[in-house]
Write a protein that holds these residues in place. Structure first.
Motif, short mmCIF file in Angstrom:
data_model
loop_
_atom_site.label_atom_id
_atom_site.label_comp_id
_atom_site.label_asym_id
_atom_site.label_seq_id
_atom_site.Cartn_x
_atom_site.Cartn_y
_atom_site.Cartn_z
N GLU A 72 0.90 -1.05 0.01
CA GLU A 72 -0.03 0.11 0.17
C GLU A 72 1.03 1.32 0.00
OE1 GLU A 72 -3.27 0.48 2.70
OE2 GLU A 72 -4.26 -1.75 2.18
N TYR A 73 0.30 2.37 -0.49
CA TYR A 73 0.95 3.62 -0.49
C TYR A 73 0.55 4.55 0.49
CZ TYR A 73 2.95 2.67 -5.22
OH TYR A 73 3.74 2.28 -6.38
N CYS A 74 1.50 5.24 1.22
CA CYS A 74 1.08 6.26 2.04
C CYS A 74 0.75 7.64 1.45
CB CYS A 74 2.15 6.57 3.10
SG CYS A 74 1.95 7.73 4.26
N VAL A 75 -0.23 8.23 1.34
CA VAL A 75 -0.82 9.49 0.64
C VAL A 75 -0.92 10.47 1.56
CG1 VAL A 75 -2.33 10.46 -1.11
CG2 VAL A 75 -1.81 7.85 -1.18
N ALA A 76 -0.04 11.48 1.82
CA ALA A 76 0.13 12.73 2.63
C ALA A 76 -0.34 13.73 2.09
CB ALA A 76 1.25 12.77 3.42
N LEU A 77 -1.50 14.31 2.41
CA LEU A 77 -1.98 15.71 1.55
C LEU A 77 -1.33 16.62 2.38
CD1 LEU A 77 -4.01 13.79 0.46
CD2 LEU A 77 -5.73 15.49 0.59
N SER B 1 -11.70 26.30 11.78
CA SER B 1 -11.23 24.96 11.87
C SER B 1 -9.87 24.64 12.79
CB SER B 1 -10.92 24.41 10.54
OG SER B 1 -12.27 24.37 9.61
N GLU B 2 -9.86 23.37 13.07
CA GLU B 2 -8.51 23.14 13.96
C GLU B 2 -7.34 22.87 13.00
OE1 GLU B 2 -8.02 23.52 16.90
OE2 GLU B 2 -10.06 23.47 17.62
N PRO B 3 -6.19 23.00 12.83
CA PRO B 3 -5.02 22.80 12.07
C PRO B 3 -5.17 21.24 11.64
CG PRO B 3 -4.20 23.25 14.32
CD PRO B 3 -5.52 23.54 14.27
N SER B 4 -4.94 20.84 10.52
CA SER B 4 -5.31 19.33 10.35
C SER B 4 -4.76 19.11 8.81
CB SER B 4 -6.66 19.04 10.55
OG SER B 4 -7.72 19.72 9.84
N GLN B 5 -4.50 17.96 8.43
CA GLN B 5 -4.39 17.41 7.09
C GLN B 5 -4.70 15.98 6.85
OE1 GLN B 5 -1.64 19.77 4.60
NE2 GLN B 5 -3.46 20.66 5.75
N TRP B 6 -5.13 15.58 5.87
CA TRP B 6 -5.46 14.33 5.45
C TRP B 6 -4.44 13.26 5.47
CZ3 TRP B 6 -10.01 11.95 6.71
CH2 TRP B 6 -10.89 12.31 6.40
N LEU B 7 -4.38 12.29 5.77
CA LEU B 7 -3.22 11.16 5.60
C LEU B 7 -4.21 10.12 5.11
CD1 LEU B 7 -0.49 10.26 5.50
CD2 LEU B 7 -0.73 9.34 8.02
N LEU B 8 -3.67 9.42 3.96
CA LEU B 8 -4.70 8.39 3.30
C LEU B 8 -3.55 7.34 3.05
CD1 LEU B 8 -6.57 10.43 0.47
CD2 LEU B 8 -7.28 10.32 2.99
N PHE B 9 -4.15 5.94 2.89
CA PHE B 9 -3.46 4.80 2.53
C PHE B 9 -4.18 4.13 1.25
CE2 PHE B 9 -1.90 5.70 6.64
CZ PHE B 9 -0.40 5.36 6.60
N CYS B 10 -3.45 3.82 0.33
CA CYS B 10 -3.97 3.43 -1.13
C CYS B 10 -3.50 2.22 -1.41
CB CYS B 10 -3.90 4.38 -2.05
SG CYS B 10 -4.01 4.08 -3.80
N ASP B 11 -4.40 1.21 -1.82
CA ASP B 11 -4.08 0.07 -2.27
C ASP B 11 -3.82 0.10 -4.00
OD1 ASP B 11 -3.96 -2.50 -3.87
OD2 ASP B 11 -4.83 -3.50 -1.87
N TYR C 28 3.38 17.02 11.61
CA TYR C 28 2.59 16.24 10.68
C TYR C 28 3.70 15.17 10.27
CZ TYR C 28 -0.10 15.22 6.41
OH TYR C 28 -1.09 14.52 5.40
N ALA C 29 4.92 15.48 9.98
CA ALA C 29 5.73 14.54 9.65
C ALA C 29 5.95 13.34 10.43
CB ALA C 29 7.08 15.26 8.93
N ARG C 30 6.27 13.55 11.54
CA ARG C 30 6.22 12.70 12.80
C ARG C 30 4.97 11.76 12.85
NH1 ARG C 30 8.50 17.12 15.31
NH2 ARG C 30 6.52 17.35 16.65
N LYS C 31 3.67 12.43 12.59
CA LYS C 31 2.80 11.52 12.75
C LYS C 31 2.53 10.78 11.31
CE LYS C 31 -0.09 14.05 16.11
NZ LYS C 31 -1.25 14.72 16.58
N ILE C 32 2.88 11.22 10.38
CA ILE C 32 2.76 10.31 9.30
C ILE C 32 3.42 8.97 9.35
CG2 ILE C 32 3.70 10.21 6.79
CD1 ILE C 32 3.12 13.01 6.55
N VAL C 33 4.72 9.03 9.91
CA VAL C 33 5.53 7.87 10.33
C VAL C 33 4.96 6.97 11.05
CG1 VAL C 33 7.74 7.11 10.89
CG2 VAL C 33 7.83 9.01 9.45
N GLN C 34 4.56 7.45 12.44
CA GLN C 34 3.84 6.86 13.38
C GLN C 34 2.68 6.13 12.73
OE1 GLN C 34 2.63 9.90 15.91
NE2 GLN C 34 5.16 10.25 16.59
N LEU C 35 1.80 6.86 11.98
CA LEU C 35 0.53 6.03 11.35
C LEU C 35 1.10 5.14 10.35
CD1 LEU C 35 -1.73 9.12 11.30
CD2 LEU C 35 -2.11 7.16 12.75
N ALA C 36 1.74 5.40 9.54
CA ALA C 36 2.40 4.36 8.71
C ALA C 36 3.17 3.03 9.18
CB ALA C 36 3.56 5.08 7.93
#
Length: 355
Positions: free
Chosen positions: A80-85, A327-337, A110-118
């Motif tokens: 799967e691909y990690c897709v970090a908007l 809005s609270e500060p936020s970004q979408w992190l998706l995972f794609c097959d 955000y970068a750290r959380k991307i890695v944690q969720l991945a």
């Protein structure tokens, strides 16, 4: 034979009209020459600045990030691909609790959380590759609307050549330390516009310049790629991102008109029109990813999904007064097959400061 009488008054009046017409034509020609000179002076100025900046950036050498080494075993081998908007950073913007320093802190969080969720996803399947759709408004700009000069903490020069390139380079290099490859797909935002609407050409966009600077900074990274359409004399307003059997239309979002809230009707109408040939024959996509409205949202549009990204900013007094929205500060992190051609997981990543 008697000669006809000459109407001297009529001749003088006609000559006067000819003189006036000649003056009008001369003034027209003068204004046309002035407009031509102004346009070319602006173009020459931008080209000179860009050439100087390119020369300076090309002299910088940054050592490549070592590739991550993993001995992890997975429950299944379906990749799967990690897709970090990433969008609407608007570095340089100044609000009661947001500035360039806060923007940097939140992007690196955000970068750290991307890695944690991945890493959580990797307990089940491999996630070796990270894709970063950069959806525009990476800088705030300085003069795209009246009074903007009072709402910034840095000049366009600082936004474009100091704070934002360093931030994006650090963000991408952090990801490179945890993924085998990192690929960016980039489109321009409206805050990248230089000056008021129509003052410069649509291709003169600070986001576009920023992406080129980042590409030059990371030119020695063999595991990094940056994709950006570069139409001559036109804005880099969209591109199709393809990940195996999955595809998404990437735009900034200011193409969809609306006021007093999120333009749900306008979004649906535009997406259905683009998907039925509005981008040309044979151009199709499954989903759409956009920013601009600073609101995290997942909007189903029949068999397509619109992923509306948030922003790294927080308090916005203009939005509070005009739109009655925050809005609270936020970004979408998706995972794609990429084989099944679909998004398998989504995280609305909260970027508020961790206490």
């Amino acid at each position: 034979m008697r000669m006809p009488e000459v109407n001297w008054d009529g001749l003088e009046e006609g000559a006067s009209e000819v003189d006036e017409l000649a003056k009008v034509k001369a003034e027209r020609d003068r204004i046309a020459r002035q407009l031509y000179d102004t346009k070319h002076r602006q173009a020459d100025y931008l080209q000179t600045v860009w050439d100087a900046a390119s020369d300076a950036v090309e002299r910088i050498q940054i050592a490549p990030v070592p590739a991550p080494v993993s001995t992890q075993r997975y429950a299944i081998e379906d990749e799967e691909y990690c897709v970090a908007l990433l969008s609407d950073l608007q570095t340089g913007k100044l609000t009661p609790d947001y500035n360039s320093t806060v923007a940097r802190e939140r992007v690196m969080l955000y970068a750290r959380k991307i890695v944690q969720l991945a890493d959580i996803q990797r307990l089940h399947h491999p996630v070796r590759h990270c894709v970063v759709p950069m959806l525009g408004d990476m800088v705030e700009g300085v003069d795209i609307f009246p009074g903007q000069q009072w709402l910034i903490d840095s000049t366009l020069y600082d936004q474009l050549f100091n704070t934002t390139p360093a931030l994006l380079a650090d963000f991408l290099r952090y990801l490179l330390a945890h993924f085998e490859t990192v690929t960016a797909y980039c489109v321009d935002g409206n805050h990248g516009r230089i000056g008021r609407r129509g003052q410069f050409g649509p291709s003169d966009n600070a986001d576009r310049m920023l992406y080129r600077i980042v590409a030059m900074l990371l030119r020695d990274e063999p595991r990094f790629e940056l994709h950006m359409t570069d139409p001559q004399g036109e804005r880099n307003w969209y591109q199709i991102m393809e990940l195996g059997n999955y595809s998404a239309l990437l735009i900034h979002g200011d193409q969809i008109r609306g006021s007093m809230g999120y333009p749900f009707y306008g979004l649906g109408k535009k997406v259905h029109s683009w998907g039925s040939g509005g981008l040309g024959r044979g151009v199709d996509f499954q989903d759409i990813m956009l920013g601009h409205y600073h609101q995290l949202a997942r909007i189903p549009l029949n068999h397509r999904t619109a992923w509306a990204n948030g922003s790294t900013e927080s308090t916005n007094t203009f939005a509070a007064e005009t739109l009655a929205g925050q809005s609270e500060p936020s970004q979408w992190l998706l995972f794609c097959d990429p084989d099944k051609g679909r998004i398998t997981a989504s995280y609305g990543v909260d970027l508020r400061e961790e206490n």
